[in-house]
Write an enzyme that holds these catalytic residues in place. Structure first.
Site, mmCIF file in Angstrom:
data_model
loop_
_atom_site.group_PDB
_atom_site.id
_atom_site.type_symbol
_atom_site.label_atom_id
_atom_site.label_comp_id
_atom_site.label_asym_id
_atom_site.label_seq_id
_atom_site.Cartn_x
_atom_site.Cartn_y
_atom_site.Cartn_z
ATOM 1 N N HIS A 85 -7.173 -4.190 9.317
ATOM 2 C CA HIS A 85 -7.854 -4.989 8.282
ATOM 3 C C HIS A 85 -8.511 -6.236 8.876
ATOM 4 O O HIS A 85 -8.516 -7.300 8.261
ATOM 5 C CB HIS A 85 -6.892 -5.408 7.173
ATOM 6 C CG HIS A 85 -6.313 -4.260 6.397
ATOM 7 N ND1 HIS A 85 -6.843 -3.807 5.218
ATOM 8 C CD2 HIS A 85 -5.234 -3.461 6.649
ATOM 9 C CE1 HIS A 85 -6.116 -2.790 4.766
ATOM 10 N NE2 HIS A 85 -5.141 -2.555 5.620
ATOM 11 N N ASN A 159 -4.506 -1.410 -1.557
ATOM 12 C CA ASN A 159 -5.693 -0.735 -1.034
ATOM 13 C C ASN A 159 -6.511 -0.180 -2.188
ATOM 14 O O ASN A 159 -6.053 -0.172 -3.336
ATOM 15 C CB ASN A 159 -5.286 0.436 -0.119
ATOM 16 C CG ASN A 159 -4.911 -0.026 1.291
ATOM 17 O OD1 ASN A 159 -5.298 -1.104 1.738
ATOM 18 N ND2 ASN A 159 -4.168 0.809 1.989
ATOM 19 N N HIS A 350 1.698 -11.209 2.546
ATOM 20 C CA HIS A 350 3.005 -10.675 2.931
ATOM 21 C C HIS A 350 3.607 -9.959 1.728
ATOM 22 O O HIS A 350 3.789 -10.586 0.669
ATOM 23 C CB HIS A 350 3.889 -11.836 3.388
ATOM 24 C CG HIS A 350 5.231 -11.444 3.895
ATOM 25 N ND1 HIS A 350 5.549 -10.152 4.278
ATOM 26 C CD2 HIS A 350 6.373 -12.169 4.081
ATOM 27 C CE1 HIS A 350 6.810 -10.107 4.681
ATOM 28 N NE2 HIS A 350 7.328 -11.315 4.566
HETATM 29 FE FE1 HDD Z 1 -0.778 -3.291 5.903
HETATM 30 C C1 HDD Z 1 -2.653 -5.958 6.783
HETATM 31 C C2 HDD Z 1 -2.537 -2.977 2.957
HETATM 32 C C3 HDD Z 1 0.873 -0.353 5.220
HETATM 33 C C4 HDD Z 1 1.219 -3.799 8.573
HETATM 34 N N1 HDD Z 1 -2.312 -4.263 5.053
HETATM 35 C C5 HDD Z 1 -2.937 -5.350 5.565
HETATM 36 C C6 HDD Z 1 -3.955 -5.792 4.652
HETATM 37 C C7 HDD Z 1 -3.913 -4.946 3.581
HETATM 38 C C8 HDD Z 1 -2.880 -3.993 3.835
HETATM 39 C C9 HDD Z 1 -4.807 -4.997 2.366
HETATM 40 C C10 HDD Z 1 -4.899 -6.946 4.885
HETATM 41 C C11 HDD Z 1 -4.366 -8.216 4.297
HETATM 42 C C12 HDD Z 1 -5.371 -9.319 4.483
HETATM 43 O O1 HDD Z 1 -6.453 -9.234 3.873
HETATM 44 O O2 HDD Z 1 -5.079 -10.224 5.241
HETATM 45 N N2 HDD Z 1 -0.867 -1.894 4.435
HETATM 46 C C13 HDD Z 1 -1.575 -2.006 3.259
HETATM 47 C C14 HDD Z 1 -1.172 -0.964 2.357
HETATM 48 C C15 HDD Z 1 -0.229 -0.217 2.997
HETATM 49 C C16 HDD Z 1 -0.031 -0.811 4.302
HETATM 50 C C17 HDD Z 1 -1.714 -0.781 0.947
HETATM 51 C C18 HDD Z 1 0.536 0.968 2.517
HETATM 52 C C19 HDD Z 1 0.831 1.192 1.291
HETATM 53 N N3 HDD Z 1 0.746 -2.243 6.758
HETATM 54 C C20 HDD Z 1 1.296 -1.081 6.315
HETATM 55 C C21 HDD Z 1 2.430 -0.729 7.136
HETATM 56 C C22 HDD Z 1 2.546 -1.723 8.076
HETATM 57 C C23 HDD Z 1 1.470 -2.653 7.824
HETATM 58 C C24 HDD Z 1 3.296 0.482 6.933
HETATM 59 C C25 HDD Z 1 3.543 -1.892 9.178
HETATM 60 C C26 HDD Z 1 4.680 -1.321 9.262
HETATM 61 N N4 HDD Z 1 -0.781 -4.603 7.460
HETATM 62 C C27 HDD Z 1 0.185 -4.654 8.407
HETATM 63 C C28 HDD Z 1 0.035 -5.851 9.324
HETATM 64 C C29 HDD Z 1 -1.222 -6.542 8.740
HETATM 65 C C30 HDD Z 1 -1.611 -5.645 7.603
HETATM 66 C C31 HDD Z 1 0.036 -5.549 10.766
HETATM 67 C C32 HDD Z 1 -2.356 -6.854 9.707
HETATM 68 C C33 HDD Z 1 -2.739 -8.278 9.469
HETATM 69 C C34 HDD Z 1 -1.786 -8.772 8.498
HETATM 70 O O3 HDD Z 1 -0.891 -7.801 8.189
HETATM 71 O O4 HDD Z 1 -1.751 -9.883 8.034
HETATM 72 O O5 HDD Z 1 1.162 -6.652 9.238
#
Ligand code: HDD
Length: 715
Positions: A85, A159, A350
């Site tokens: 993202h 999402n 978060h």
């Molecule tokens: Fe995630 C970012 C949505 C599964 C780990 N995720 C991130 C963002 C969105 C989502 C919208 C961007 C937030 C922003 O605008 O800053 N992610 C989802 C959805 C998931 C999902 C809807 C499943 C239902 N994500 C998911 C899993 C993991 C992560 C299973 C890790 C185990 N996601 C992250 C992250 C991020 C992230 C690495 C990257 C940057 C951040 O968090 O701030 O922690």
């Protein structure tokens, strides 16, 4: 803007200082208006173009503190982009519940008090691409909302698709490594059409439901303002007495759910890589505030096992026909950020940011997320004090014993930073539920420690088939084309074959059609009979609202254009919130057929049909001659037609449609008045035809016209 609404007592809907969050941010906003240039220490600078040197041609001196500070700061300007993202766009706004009816299920005040407008910041994003990648790639879109509630920050990190690729967060690094550019050469950027993603997919059947969504038009939103959002997981609402109810969250865009076509997306990626970001920004600047309705699907705990899938499995939806979505409130985005880095880049979401009244379930994907988001902010934002960054700061008071660390900007007074204490008067105190403390939902759990997934998660295909069955004929064609494109880019034949074998579990006919397009043997037989069930709510064909707000309509004009025709249609469109723009071979103005002149909005060469929702060719004999010899104009018309867009032409303008090679569509002839066929609206006889404007409005409200057979149109 200032002053509360005299009736509701709410703050005004937009503008600086409009709500608690904006008032808090105002204190942090700075401007250089009328100010002197200074160093970071506030010392005024008289010269910033030449370093301090020994003589005019000599070496630079170490004592040039201004040059050193300026360059050092620049050297440290970058922070790590989000690991997923990375590319996004954000805006402020508010959320307001319609009534208090959710009070039966949740103690969350912001969901149940209709007099409360809770400030929000929303960030939309693509997933796979890096920060500088294009907006219109085939990808999932993030839809993350931070509610600055009076009970603390609540983040709904969702999402635009209601399911996910995997069951368990432990696979997330594998999935992301597979979809990101391949590690040896970092190719391809922001694309799923490559070997490693499809290799992963073909070996992980739980991805198949999400892959159907990813191959559908949902992955190509026309606008962030025209896509749905989903919390994805089953969460839990908790009432004041600690009773739980399962909940799925939905965002429904007021303007309807609409998509681009794939050919268009690829072209937009070059013509305007900021397409979705610009669209969000422009709509808010124009006061056409994007709106979504929040809906909930509620499931009593007693019904946890009533479904043929597991509520804890994030690769499954609860079909809306089984549990209706109940609308509970409205989200409005009404203010753009002032500074992309300070706000949109530094915002930190978060999933574990919850407030009293909302809690988790044991969904293993959610449980991993509850670890990952806090962890990633520590590296991305450089330490444990990122909640003090203005965009992240709650409007609820923050008092605790967490101290020091990089970027600590608060000055904590007093001797004590521990609980319990007597020297600090016992403060800060812990609160009871009566004082608004968060109480974890008391769920009884027992079991052995094991690495295994419940059998109830293992039906990988039924809902993928449900999705396929629910699509309209044109949506199916787009999905077949998407699979053919994506797998057609995969170099390893075995991966193509394995992917087709997986698709064969979803639907045999689909697998055969995909196989035929990518040159692998079609599966000889069905492996799972199609269950035949469908869910109409899944089809975008059922999400058309007829609304025209913010739709961009290109008027192709040149010298000799009929001004009255231009005026009639543009006034009609403007009155409905659409945006007409006059495109001419050159910028400036064009001469009208009656000797006047009208201003041009843009030169044709700076734009393209893919940046508009529809096109109109007005009358004027000379206008027709000019445009007929302009390849850009002819291409514009043909390409709009190919992409299913509404077209209108009046008087001489109708002939341009014929010259652009439109096929299998009826255009008006002399004497037959206004004609509309497959979203193409024409009237030869009446250059300022009111009939045309009415039909055109209708055609535009339908978004696209997929009934056209335009494969032969070269564009
Ligand atoms: Fe995630 C970012 C949505 C599964 C780990 N995720 C991130 C963002 C969105 C989502 C919208 C961007 C937030 C922003 O605008 O800053 N992610 C989802 C959805 C998931 C999902 C809807 C499943 C239902 N994500 C998911 C899993 C993991 C992560 C299973 C890790 C185990 N996601 C992250 C992250 C991020 C992230 C690495 C990257 C940057 C951040 O968090 O701030 O922690």
């Amino acid at each position: 803007m200032s002053g509360p609404d005299p009736v509701s007592g709410n703050p005004p809907p937009t503008g600086r200082g409009a709500d608690d969050k904006q008032r808090q941010l105002d204190a942090e906003r700075v401007s250089a208006d009328g100010a002197y240039l200074t160093t970071q220490q506030g010392v005024r600078v008289d010269h910033t173009d030449d370093s301090l040197t020994v003589g005019e041609r000599g070496p630079t001196l170490l004592e040039d503190f201004h040059a050193r500070e300026k360059i050092t700061h620049f050297d440290h300007e970058r922070i790590p982009e989000r690991v997923v993202h990375a590319r996004g766009a954000g805006a402020y706004g508010y959320f307001q519940p319609y009534d208090g009816s959710l009070g039966e299920y949740t103690a969350a005040e912001f969901l149940t008090d209709p007099s409360l407008r809770t400030p929000v910041f929303v960030r939309f994003s693509t997933v796979a691409g890096s920060r500088g990648s294009a907006d219109t790639v085939r990808d999932v879109r993030g839809f993350a909302t931070k509610f600055y509630t009076r009970q603390g920050n609540y983040d709904l990190v969702g999402n635009n698709m209601p399911v996910f690729f995997i069951h368990d967060g432990i696979k997330f690094p594998d999935f992301v490594h597979a979809v990101k550019p391949e590690p040896h050469n970092e190719i391809p950027q922001a694309q799923s059409a490559h070997d490693t993603l499809w290799d992963f997919v073909s070996l992980q059947p739980e991805t198949m439901h999400m892959m159907m969504w990813l191959m559908s038009d949902r992955a190509l939103p026309r606008s962030y303002r025209m896509m749905q959002g989903f919390g994805v997981h089953t969460f839990r609402l908790v009432d004041g007495d600690g009773r739980g109810t399962f909940v799925k969250f939905h965002w429904k865009p007021v303007l309807g759910t609409h998509s681009l076509v794939w050919d268009e997306c690829q072209k937009v990626a070059g013509k305007d890589p900021d397409y979705n970001r610009r669209d969000l920004w422009d709509a808010i600047e124009a006061g056409q505030f994007p709106e979504w309705e929040l809906g909930v699907q509620l499931v009593p705990e007693s019904a946890e096992f009533d479904f043929d899938f597991d509520l804890l499995d994030a690769t499954k939806i609860i079909p809306e026909e089984e549990v209706p979505v109940r609308p509970v409130g409205k989200l409005v985005l009404n203010q753009n950020p002032d500074n992309f880095f300070a706000e949109t880049e530094q915002v930190a979401f978060h999933t574990a940011n919850v407030v009293p009244g909302i809690d988790f379930t044991n969904d293993p994907l959610l449980q991993a997320r509850n670890f990952s988001y806090l962890d990633t902010q520590l590296i991305r934002l450089g330490g444990p004090n990122f909640a003090q960054i203005p965009v992240n700061r709650p409007v609820a008071p923050v008092t605790n014993d967490q101290r020091d660390g990089y970027h600590q900007s608060r000055i904590h007074r007093g001797r004590t930073s521990y609980t319990k204490n007597s020297l600090g008067g016992g403060c800060p105190m812990t609160a009871g539920a009566d004082q608004g403390a968060f109480r974890h939902y008391q769920e009884k759990v027992e079991g052995h420690k094991i690495r295994a997934r419940s059998e109830s998660f293992k039906d990988y295909y039924s809902q993928a088939t449900l999705f396929w069955n629910s699509m309209s004929p044109w949506e199916r064609q787009h999905i077949i084309a998407a699979f053919r494109f994506e797998l057609g880019k995969v170099e390893t034949v075995e991966v193509r074959e394995r992917a087709v074998a997986q698709i064969n579990h979803v639907d045999h006919d689909l697998a055969v059609q995909v196989a035929e397009g990518i040159g692998v043997p079609p599966p000889s037989s069905e492996v799972r009979p199609n269950h035949g069930r469908s869910s109409p709510a899944l089809s975008q064909a059922n999400a058309v609202t007829g609304r025209l707000e913010t739709r961009r309509v290109a008027f192709l004009v040149s010298d000799g254009v009929d001004e009255s025709a231009v005026r009639l249609i543009s006034e009609e469109l403007r009155s409905r919130g659409a945006i007409p723009e006059l495109l001419a071979p050159t910028d400036g103005s064009v001469r009208t057929s009656d000797g006047g002149s009208i201003a041009v909005d843009r030169a044709l060469s700076t734009m393209a049909s893919v940046l508009y929702d529809a096109v109109y060719v007005p009358s004027g004999e000379e206008n027709l001659q000019n445009l007929s010899s302009d390849g850009l104009a002819l291409h514009f018309v043909a390409e709009s037609f190919k992409h299913g867009k509404p077209l209108a032409a009046t008087g001489h303008g109708v002939a341009l449609l014929g010259r652009a090679g439109l096929v299998n569509v009826r255009l008006a002839n002399e004497g037959d008045g206004a004609v509309t066929d497959q979203g193409v609206v024409t009237d030869v006889d009446n250059p300022s035809s009111p009939g045309v404007s009415g039909h055109f409005v209708h055609a535009l409200g339908a978004h696209r016209h997929w009934e056209r057979d335009s494969d032969q149109v070269p564009a």
